[in-house]
Design a protein around this motif. Structure first.
Motif, PDB file in Angstrom:
ATOM      1  N   ALA A   1      -3.324   6.900  -8.221  1.00 29.23           N
ATOM      2  CA  ALA A   1      -4.230   6.395  -9.262  1.00 29.23           C
ATOM      3  C   ALA A   1      -5.452   7.303  -9.340  1.00 29.23           C
ATOM      4  CB  ALA A   1      -4.635   4.954  -8.949  1.00 29.23           C
ATOM      5  N   GLU A   2      -6.230   7.089 -10.402  1.00 31.52           N
ATOM      6  CA  GLU A   2      -7.470   7.844 -10.574  1.00 31.52           C
ATOM      7  C   GLU A   2      -8.481   6.962 -11.283  1.00 31.52           C
ATOM      8  OE1 GLU A   2      -6.052  11.166 -12.787  1.00 31.52           O
ATOM      9  OE2 GLU A   2      -5.986  10.094 -14.701  1.00 31.52           O
ATOM     10  N   ARG A   3      -9.733   7.359 -11.270  1.00 33.42           N
ATOM     11  CA  ARG A   3     -10.787   6.557 -11.879  1.00 33.42           C
ATOM     12  C   ARG A   3     -11.039   7.025 -13.314  1.00 33.42           C
ATOM     13  NH1 ARG A   3     -13.633   3.116  -9.020  1.00 33.42           N
ATOM     14  NH2 ARG A   3     -13.082   4.162  -7.056  1.00 33.42           N
ATOM     15  N   ASN A   4     -11.120   6.072 -14.249  1.00 36.50           N
ATOM     16  CA  ASN A   4     -11.366   6.428 -15.651  1.00 36.50           C
ATOM     17  C   ASN A   4     -12.867   6.487 -15.943  1.00 36.50           C
ATOM     18  OD1 ASN A   4     -12.235   3.785 -15.958  1.00 36.50           O
ATOM     19  ND2 ASN A   4     -10.517   3.163 -17.263  1.00 36.50           N
TER      20      ASN A   4
ATOM     21  N   VAL B   1      -2.207   7.470 -12.872  1.00 39.09           N
ATOM     22  CA  VAL B   1      -2.379   8.855 -13.312  1.00 39.09           C
ATOM     23  C   VAL B   1      -1.607   9.078 -14.609  1.00 39.09           C
ATOM     24  CG1 VAL B   1      -2.728   9.705 -10.964  1.00 39.09           C
ATOM     25  CG2 VAL B   1      -0.411   9.637 -11.914  1.00 39.09           C
TER      26      VAL B   1
ATOM     27  N   SER C   1       0.821  -1.211   0.000  1.00 40.64           N
ATOM     28  CA  SER C   1       0.000   0.000   0.000  1.00 40.64           C
ATOM     29  C   SER C   1       0.852   1.257   0.000  1.00 40.64           C
ATOM     30  CB  SER C   1      -0.937   0.002   1.212  1.00 40.64           C
ATOM     31  OG  SER C   1      -0.203   0.011   2.421  1.00 40.64           O
TER      32      SER C   1
ATOM     33  N   GLY D   1     -15.084   3.762 -14.699  1.00 42.64           N
ATOM     34  CA  GLY D   1     -15.132   3.525 -13.261  1.00 42.64           C
ATOM     35  C   GLY D   1     -13.992   2.671 -12.743  1.00 42.64           C
ATOM     36  N   GLN D   2     -12.991   2.412 -13.591  1.00 41.89           N
ATOM     37  CA  GLN D   2     -11.850   1.591 -13.185  1.00 41.89           C
ATOM     38  C   GLN D   2     -10.726   2.472 -12.660  1.00 41.89           C
ATOM     39  OE1 GLN D   2     -11.652   0.224 -17.245  1.00 41.89           O
ATOM     40  NE2 GLN D   2     -11.862  -1.908 -16.564  1.00 41.89           N
ATOM     41  N   MET D   3      -9.996   1.939 -11.672  1.00 38.64           N
ATOM     42  CA  MET D   3      -8.834   2.648 -11.163  1.00 38.64           C
ATOM     43  C   MET D   3      -7.651   2.414 -12.100  1.00 38.64           C
ATOM     44  SD  MET D   3      -9.978   4.307  -8.668  1.00 38.64           S
ATOM     45  CE  MET D   3      -8.414   5.003  -8.121  1.00 38.64           C
ATOM     46  N   VAL D   4      -7.034   3.494 -12.537  1.00 39.93           N
ATOM     47  CA  VAL D   4      -5.887   3.425 -13.444  1.00 39.93           C
ATOM     48  C   VAL D   4      -4.809   4.381 -12.945  1.00 39.93           C
ATOM     49  CG1 VAL D   4      -7.236   2.762 -15.470  1.00 39.93           C
ATOM     50  CG2 VAL D   4      -6.911   5.185 -14.944  1.00 39.93           C
TER      51      VAL D   4
END
Length: 245
Positions: free
Chosen positions: A12-15, A23, A6, A18-21
């Motif tokens: 990361a950010e949400r596309n 930055v 962790s 709605g998926q975390m990808v």
């Protein structure tokens, strides 16, 4: 340095799905390392050359009892100079790994070997490896400076990630990575068979945004004022790192 998953994970950010990808990265890219000489205060890191370095390195790297400095390498030791010359000649012609000799500036003697490898300009990742330090080079200012020069050059070329990998049983290499400011990322179990023995590989890295702090610490330690008239360090690198987070 060591962190759990962790703590190691990047932002990361949400596309739109709605998926975390990861930055988006604003990055100009990295260059293939040119074969250039890296000049330091105590040493030079020179592109490996058979005629210039082979004989000196053969003598320097075959002085440890039992060939202990070859144990964790996939090649060597070499019983005769001719075999070593052949290895140096072939290795010096490679683009990846790209080999360098570590030369003492006081007398021009080649006393160690290093390389860039797994060179991936498109990804911004590069590794330092094939480290083979003679007794004269081990635990010296020259050894630290050589690693600093290799790091500085790689980040100046635009690399985002600088790797150090070693046999997990190679305690001196593990300690060196930690001392130089690399972060331990994990263990690749049964990654290779090396000289008939299992090798678990320990992975370490320094990232581009971490480099400025590592650079300041290394430069402070390497400064001539950090050593007394007998060449003893006044402040250890670990103490400098602790004081300059």
């Amino acid at each position: 340095m060591r962190a759990d998953w962790s703590e190691l994970a990047q932002a990361a950010e949400r596309n739109e799905n709605g998926q975390m990808v990861g930055v988006r990265v604003e990055w100009a890219g990295a260059c293939q390392p040119p074969r250039v000489e890296l000049e330091g205060r105590y040493c030079r890191v020179e592109p490996l050359n058979d005629a210039k370095h082979a004989a000196q390195l053969f003598d320097a790297l075959h002085r440890m009892p039992g060939g202990a400095n070859w144990t964790y390498l996939g090649h060597g030791p070499f019983s005769v100079l001719e075999d070593w010359r052949r290895w140096v000649e072939e290795s010096a012609a490679l683009d990846d790994p790209q080999f360098y000799a570590i030369v003492d500036r006081t007398d021009g003697e080649a006393i160690g070997l290093c390389s860039y490898l797994r060179i991936a300009p498109a990804d911004g990742s590069i590794e330092v490896g094939f480290l083979n330090f003679s007794p004269r080079l081990q635990r010296s200012r020259l050894a630290t400076e050589a690693m600093y020069l290799m790091m500085r050059h790689a980040f100046a070329l635009g690399y985002r990630r600088y790797e150090w990998k070693c046999d997990a049983q190679n305690e001196p290499s593990v300690r060196a990575a930690q001392r130089l400011g690399f972060t331990f990322e994990g263990l690749f179990r049964q990654a290779r068979v090396n000289k008939g023995r299992n090798r678990d590989t320990a992975w370490f890295s320094i990232l581009d945004h971490e480099w400025p702090a590592r650079r300041r610490a290394l430069e402070a330690w390497l400064d001539a004022d950090n050593f007394d008239s007998d060449g003893r360090q006044r402040t250890s690198l670990s103490q400098i790192v602790a004081a300059r987070p």
